[in-house]
Enzyme design. Sequence first.
Site, short mmCIF file in Angstrom:
data_model
loop_
_atom_site.label_atom_id
_atom_site.label_comp_id
_atom_site.label_asym_id
_atom_site.label_seq_id
_atom_site.Cartn_x
_atom_site.Cartn_y
_atom_site.Cartn_z
N ASP A 1 34.38 36.46 12.70
CA ASP A 1 33.28 37.13 13.38
C ASP A 1 33.57 38.63 13.34
O ASP A 1 34.50 39.11 13.99
CB ASP A 1 33.22 36.60 14.84
N HIS A 2 32.76 39.33 12.57
CA HIS A 2 33.04 40.76 12.33
C HIS A 2 32.82 41.61 13.58
O HIS A 2 33.20 42.78 13.61
CB HIS A 2 32.19 41.26 11.16
N ARG A 3 32.22 41.04 14.63
CA ARG A 3 32.08 41.80 15.88
C ARG A 3 33.43 41.94 16.56
O ARG A 3 33.65 42.86 17.36
CB ARG A 3 31.11 41.08 16.84
#
Length: 271
Positions: free
Chosen positions: A243-245
């Site tokens: 999850d790039h967040r």
Amino acid sequence: MSVDSVANQPQAKAITGPGEPSTPAFGANLPPWPQVDFAEFGEVEIKPVSRIQKLTGAFLSRNWLTIPHVTHHDDADITALESYRKARNEANTAVKLTPLVFLLRAVVRALQEFPQFNASLDGDGKNIVLKKYFHIGVAVDTRFGLLVPVLRDCDKKSVEELAFELAAISQKAREKGLSMAEMSGGCFSISSLGGFGGTGFTPIVNAPEVAILGVTKARLAAAPGDDGGVSWRKLLPLSLSYDHRVINGADAARFAAFIGTVLADPQTLAG
Ligand code: CAO
């Protein structure tokens, strides 16, 4: 489809807070699913979608659409691990150790080293919850569909204990299915297609986890040997979706490389 007919699609309700401009709900502007009479084109058979497929399909769609996924690919050199594993299996035939149980141990070490992978975004996305326990989900292919039992406290178990537990829970998953409790509380997941083949894939993050490790079939590859000749190495392909967040590409590259370093020293993993 004409522009007019797109404009006339029913719109989902707008999401607004007090004083905020109206924003269309997520996915509101997607075109409808194509309605096709397949029998017009040839013979077909109709099979209902199973209850598990419906459930997992809904969760997978949500995760795929709402999590900004990136998949990082790497190879881990498991030449030493494979010799060690073979010797352990010959010495103790009561339990079969597959590469997956060593990977479970290596993932625990990587989660300890990189705590942002052992984390979840909380419900409103304002905080990151860092977990101090190491429960790992393992995707199991069953006739009911994909099930992900969670192996608890993997940091406290030897490779033999993990192998026994994985064999028992995957058998149960395949024969009877699993309860929600047996699939809850995971921190990180592994999806192994190593027994089937492949060179890499994009596993979907199992929310609210923030990363999942996909593994495909180990292959032999030629590498430069110490004596200037060629040395044959066994390489395990790793596909780490995240999850790039919460996780950056550099973290993912370090995490995957760390797993490779740990797998290269199998004695320290056996537990
Ligand atoms: N490379 C090469 N060989 C591998 C390997 C790898 N990465 N991983 C496993 N193998 C070998 C094993 O050593 C075993 O070999 P032998 O039969 O010669 O002993 C064989 O492949 C079969 O292993 P296995 O699949 O029975 O055992 P496992 O511990 O690797 O995996 C389980 C267990 C339950 C995870 C697996 O059976 C399974 O269901 N995998 C499917 C997961 C899946 O569908 N993922 C996709 C999710 S997205 O739709």
